[in-house]
Design an enzyme around this catalytic site. Structure first.
Site, PDB file in Angstrom:
ATOM      1  N   VAL A 151      10.375   9.242  -2.646  1.00 17.74           N
ATOM      2  CA  VAL A 151       8.924   9.111  -2.442  1.00 17.74           C
ATOM      3  C   VAL A 151       8.256  10.489  -2.441  1.00 17.74           C
ATOM      4  O   VAL A 151       7.240  10.701  -3.123  1.00 17.74           O
ATOM      5  CB  VAL A 151       8.616   8.368  -1.118  1.00 17.74           C
ATOM      6  CG1 VAL A 151       7.105   8.216  -0.937  1.00 17.74           C
ATOM      7  CG2 VAL A 151       9.294   6.991  -1.102  1.00 17.74           C
ATOM      8  N   LYS A 193       8.461   2.895   8.186  1.00 13.26           N
ATOM      9  CA  LYS A 193       8.307   1.631   8.947  1.00 13.26           C
ATOM     10  C   LYS A 193       9.081   1.644  10.239  1.00 13.26           C
ATOM     11  O   LYS A 193       8.657   1.043  11.233  1.00 13.26           O
ATOM     12  CB  LYS A 193       8.672   0.394   8.120  1.00 13.26           C
ATOM     13  CG  LYS A 193       9.882   0.529   7.203  1.00 13.26           C
ATOM     14  CD  LYS A 193       9.475   1.203   5.958  1.00 13.26           C
ATOM     15  CE  LYS A 193      10.541   1.769   5.086  1.00 13.26           C
ATOM     16  NZ  LYS A 193      11.008   0.884   4.062  1.00 13.26           N
ATOM     17  N   ASP A 243      14.990  -3.703   7.906  1.00 15.33           N
ATOM     18  CA  ASP A 243      13.796  -3.099   7.302  1.00 15.33           C
ATOM     19  C   ASP A 243      12.648  -4.111   7.275  1.00 15.33           C
ATOM     20  O   ASP A 243      11.507  -3.782   7.635  1.00 15.33           O
ATOM     21  CB  ASP A 243      14.148  -2.633   5.880  1.00 15.33           C
ATOM     22  CG  ASP A 243      12.965  -2.050   5.138  1.00 15.33           C
ATOM     23  OD1 ASP A 243      12.669  -0.862   5.348  1.00 15.33           O
ATOM     24  OD2 ASP A 243      12.323  -2.787   4.361  1.00 15.33           O
ATOM     25  N   LYS A 287       8.928  -4.107   9.214  1.00 19.78           N
ATOM     26  CA  LYS A 287       7.642  -4.337   8.530  1.00 19.78           C
ATOM     27  C   LYS A 287       6.898  -5.511   9.150  1.00 19.78           C
ATOM     28  O   LYS A 287       5.668  -5.486   9.289  1.00 19.78           O
ATOM     29  CB  LYS A 287       7.886  -4.564   7.041  1.00 19.78           C
ATOM     30  CG  LYS A 287       8.379  -3.312   6.329  1.00 19.78           C
ATOM     31  CD  LYS A 287       8.938  -3.640   4.956  1.00 19.78           C
ATOM     32  CE  LYS A 287       9.334  -2.392   4.197  1.00 19.78           C
ATOM     33  NZ  LYS A 287      10.125  -2.687   3.000  1.00 19.78           N
ATOM     34  N   GLY A 293      10.095   1.537  -4.554  1.00 20.51           N
ATOM     35  CA  GLY A 293      10.224   2.405  -5.720  1.00 20.51           C
ATOM     36  C   GLY A 293       9.252   3.562  -5.628  1.00 20.51           C
ATOM     37  O   GLY A 293       8.254   3.510  -4.903  1.00 20.51           O
TER      38      GLY A 293
HETATM   39  P1  NAP Z   1      15.090   9.779   0.358  1.00 20.14           P
HETATM   40  O1  NAP Z   1      15.075   9.699  -1.124  1.00 20.14           O
HETATM   41  O2  NAP Z   1      16.384   9.702   1.058  1.00 20.14           O
HETATM   42  O3  NAP Z   1      14.346  11.140   0.756  1.00 20.14           O
HETATM   43  C1  NAP Z   1      14.337  11.656   2.055  1.00 20.14           C
HETATM   44  C2  NAP Z   1      13.888  13.113   1.993  1.00 20.14           C
HETATM   45  O4  NAP Z   1      13.756  13.598   3.315  1.00 20.14           O
HETATM   46  C3  NAP Z   1      14.886  14.015   1.285  1.00 20.14           C
HETATM   47  O5  NAP Z   1      14.186  14.999   0.556  1.00 20.14           O
HETATM   48  C4  NAP Z   1      15.658  14.672   2.424  1.00 20.14           C
HETATM   49  O6  NAP Z   1      16.099  15.984   2.127  1.00 20.14           O
HETATM   50  C5  NAP Z   1      14.586  14.760   3.491  1.00 20.14           C
HETATM   51  N1  NAP Z   1      15.142  14.669   4.840  1.00 20.14           N
HETATM   52  C6  NAP Z   1      15.706  13.594   5.431  1.00 20.14           C
HETATM   53  N2  NAP Z   1      16.090  13.885   6.688  1.00 20.14           N
HETATM   54  C7  NAP Z   1      15.770  15.183   6.861  1.00 20.14           C
HETATM   55  C8  NAP Z   1      15.915  16.087   7.959  1.00 20.14           C
HETATM   56  N3  NAP Z   1      16.474  15.703   9.118  1.00 20.14           N
HETATM   57  N4  NAP Z   1      15.457  17.360   7.818  1.00 20.14           N
HETATM   58  C9  NAP Z   1      14.888  17.734   6.660  1.00 20.14           C
HETATM   59  N5  NAP Z   1      14.695  16.936   5.600  1.00 20.14           N
HETATM   60  C10 NAP Z   1      15.147  15.681   5.701  1.00 20.14           C
HETATM   61  O7  NAP Z   1      14.178   8.637   0.987  1.00 20.14           O
HETATM   62  P2  NAP Z   1      12.918   7.902   0.308  1.00 20.14           P
HETATM   63  O8  NAP Z   1      13.408   6.716  -0.447  1.00 20.14           O
HETATM   64  O9  NAP Z   1      12.052   8.893  -0.370  1.00 20.14           O
HETATM   65  O10 NAP Z   1      12.187   7.309   1.599  1.00 20.14           O
HETATM   66  C11 NAP Z   1      11.397   8.136   2.420  1.00 20.14           C
HETATM   67  C12 NAP Z   1      10.601   7.291   3.397  1.00 20.14           C
HETATM   68  O11 NAP Z   1       9.760   6.409   2.682  1.00 20.14           O
HETATM   69  C13 NAP Z   1      11.460   6.389   4.308  1.00 20.14           C
HETATM   70  O12 NAP Z   1      10.820   6.252   5.553  1.00 20.14           O
HETATM   71  C14 NAP Z   1      11.447   5.069   3.575  1.00 20.14           C
HETATM   72  O13 NAP Z   1      11.674   3.975   4.435  1.00 20.14           O
HETATM   73  C15 NAP Z   1      10.020   5.068   3.083  1.00 20.14           C
HETATM   74  N6  NAP Z   1       9.776   4.211   1.935  1.00 20.14           N
HETATM   75  C16 NAP Z   1      10.566   4.285   0.847  1.00 20.14           C
HETATM   76  C17 NAP Z   1      10.306   3.474  -0.230  1.00 20.14           C
HETATM   77  C18 NAP Z   1      11.168   3.491  -1.455  1.00 20.14           C
HETATM   78  O14 NAP Z   1      10.973   2.629  -2.317  1.00 20.14           O
HETATM   79  N7  NAP Z   1      12.090   4.442  -1.607  1.00 20.14           N
HETATM   80  C19 NAP Z   1       9.224   2.591  -0.185  1.00 20.14           C
HETATM   81  C20 NAP Z   1       8.418   2.547   0.949  1.00 20.14           C
HETATM   82  C21 NAP Z   1       8.701   3.371   2.009  1.00 20.14           C
HETATM   83  P3  NAP Z   1      17.183  16.254   0.967  1.00 20.14           P
HETATM   84  O15 NAP Z   1      16.478  15.942  -0.329  1.00 20.14           O
HETATM   85  O16 NAP Z   1      17.531  17.682   1.109  1.00 20.14           O
HETATM   86  O17 NAP Z   1      18.317  15.308   1.245  1.00 20.14           O
HETATM   87  N1  HSE Z   2      13.974  -0.184   1.129  1.00 20.08           N
HETATM   88  C1  HSE Z   2      12.667  -0.710   1.133  1.00 20.08           C
HETATM   89  C2  HSE Z   2      12.634  -1.982   0.322  1.00 20.08           C
HETATM   90  C3  HSE Z   2      11.714   0.291   0.551  1.00 20.08           C
HETATM   91  O1  HSE Z   2      13.578  -2.218  -0.433  1.00 20.08           O
HETATM   92  O2  HSE Z   2      11.686  -2.753   0.440  1.00 20.08           O
HETATM   93  C4  HSE Z   2      10.271  -0.152   0.634  1.00 20.08           C
HETATM   94  O3  HSE Z   2       9.821  -0.159   1.942  1.00 20.08           O
END
Ligand code: NAP
Ligand code: HSE
Length: 432
Positions: free
Chosen positions: A15, A104, A200, A204, A301
């Protein structure tokens, strides 16, 4: 040249990277709209050596570089997990910064306290991306639907599980392979057990339930089950019976109590929610004035989530530019108690293996009858040979009329204890 609003990103993963790219690529366009230039000032990561498509000078391993920088008025938390994300959000708000989060878990566990800290400090926390990915759903609950008493919401709010279920139902895909695809596509949580075990979606639903029912909902108030125990046979029988299987989040207010639950459910294939496939999510809401409405779109996504995060950033930036604070504050009126799962009433589908001989159906229906549960249908499906030495059992699929959960659990324990029953393979609720 337009004034600059500097943004600190906590996280630069799926994200965060999409947000950074969108802010850079749409820079001139957004400057025209906001009258200020949005600039990603710093991005917090764990691993400074990971290859990323951004200037390395932006990266920091130290959250203080963002949280203690007085020149950063907007912090975007997209790192995930409860801690340290919760601590950083609170620090940012206390430092007088506006916060946008997609988290969330933090909003479900600590939302009311965080919102109250923001209100006390005169800043905002925006969390549109925390539910439904790119679907605008938090905004409508905060604004457009507030004239309504919401009776019910039914939602598909986990993209990963909906993707996996769709792959299993339509392509006969294997669970592990479908989940691996969801991870590769950036849909899953860093720990995908949160997706597949229904956690999750429960977070939500806690967020939506708080907004819809004006009640502080904690994750512990939401019953949840995941999709890991579903078998290919359930998909086959569901289809034969005219249903699809969805991981459904249900919030229902009735007789002074609200029930909140996430679990797999059989849905008649004619229902709109039954047609929500793949990574798509949908939230169906029923209000006293508006009637039934449906929000639909991609629920996970990089792109869809980035759409919601960047919209929140733009909204905050516009208000910063105009020196306007948001007037929205949550209201909790304490109108409802929580109805425990034991008291919930629904219909059920049961799949079991039993000895294939006369009188077996009678024993099963007696166990149901003793618990005041009425059968809607019983079908004896194929015979299966199991065990060593091999024994042939009949696979029986039954559905019930509406029954109270506690009674159903009693009946299922009694059925599982019958010597003629080899195993109860599935108990799935039927959406109503
Ligand atoms: P992700 O790809 O795992 O990215 C997490 C990022 O945060 C990475 O850059 C990681 O660093 C950094 N990070 C994690 N813990 C850390 C720490 N303790 N100190 C410093 N940096 C840290 O996760 P994501 O999919 O982007 O999701 C991020 C958030 O958005 C979550 O809360 C997730 O629930 C929410 N979300 C995601 C989606 C989705 O579709 N992916 C949709 C809605 C909401 P590194 O890169 O160095 O590992
Ligand atoms: N892991 C979550 C999902 C990301 O699959 O819905 C969006 O919140």
């Amino acid at each position: 040249m337009a004034h600059v609003i500097r943004i600190g990103l906590l996280g630069l993963g799926v994200v965060g990277s999409a947000v950074a790219n969108a802010l850079m690529e749409k820079g001139d366009h957004l400057t025209g709209r906001i009258g200020r230039r949005l600039e990603v000032a710093r991005a917090l990561v764990r691993d400074g050596d990971k290859p990323r498509g951004v200037d390395r000078a932006l990266l920091t391993l130290d959250a203080d570089d963002i949280l203690d920088d007085p020149e950063i008025p907007i912090v975007v938390e997209v790192m995930g997990g409860e801690n340290p994300a919760h601590e950083y959000i609170v620090r940012a708000l206390r430092a007088g910064k506006h916060v946008v989060t997609a988290n969330k878990e933090v909003m479900a566990k600590h939302g009311p306290e965080i919102l109250s800290i923001a209100a006390d400090r005169g800043v905002d926390i925006s969390f549109e991306a925390s539910v439904g990915g790119g679907i605008p759903v938090i905004g409508p609950f905060k604004l457009d639907l507030v004239a309504n008493d919401i009776h019910e919401l039914r939602a598909i709010i986990n993209g990963t599980t909906n993707f996996v279920l769709t792959q299993m139902a339509t392509r006969g895909a294997d669970f592990a392979a479908a989940l691996a695809d969801a991870q590769r596509l950036g849909y899953a949580e860093p720990d995908p057990r949160s997706d597949v075990e229904g956690v999750d979606a429960a977070y939500k639903l806690a967020i939506l339930g708080s907004l819809a029912f004006h009640t502080v909902v904690r994750p512990a108030d939401v019953y949840h089950e995941g999709i890991t125990t579903l078998s290919p046979a359930d998909f086959r029988y569901a289809r034969e019976l005219g249903y699809v299987i969805k991981l459904l989040a249900i919030g229902r207010a009735r007789d002074g109590a609200v029930e909140l639950r996430v679990h797999p459910a059989l849905m008649p294939e004619s229902e709109m929610l039954a047609k929500v496939d793949g990574v798509f999510n949908a939230v169906e809401v029923e209000g006293d004035l508006v009637g039934r409405i449906l929000f639909y779109g991609r629920g996970a996504g990089a792109g869809p989530t980035c759409s919601a995060v960047v919209a929140d950033v733009i909204d905050l930036a516009q208000r910063l530019a105009a020196c306007q604070a948001s007037l929205w504050r949550p209201t909790y009126d304490g109108r409802y108690r929580f109805r425990p799962m034991d008291e919930v009433s629904t219909r059920y589908y049961v799949r079991l293996l039993a000895v294939d001989r006369p009188g077996v159906f009678a024993q099963i229906t007696r166990a149901l009858g003793d618990a005041q549960i009425s059968l809607a249908s019983v079908i004896q499906k194929q015979n299966l040979v199991v065990g060593d030495p091999p024994v042939e059992y009949a696979e029986i699929v039954l559905t019930t009329h509406e029954a109270v959960e506690a009674s159903m659990q009693t009946a299922i324990s009694a059925i599982a204890a019958l010597p003629v029953v080899h195993e109860v393979g599935s108990l799935i609720r039927v959406a109503s």
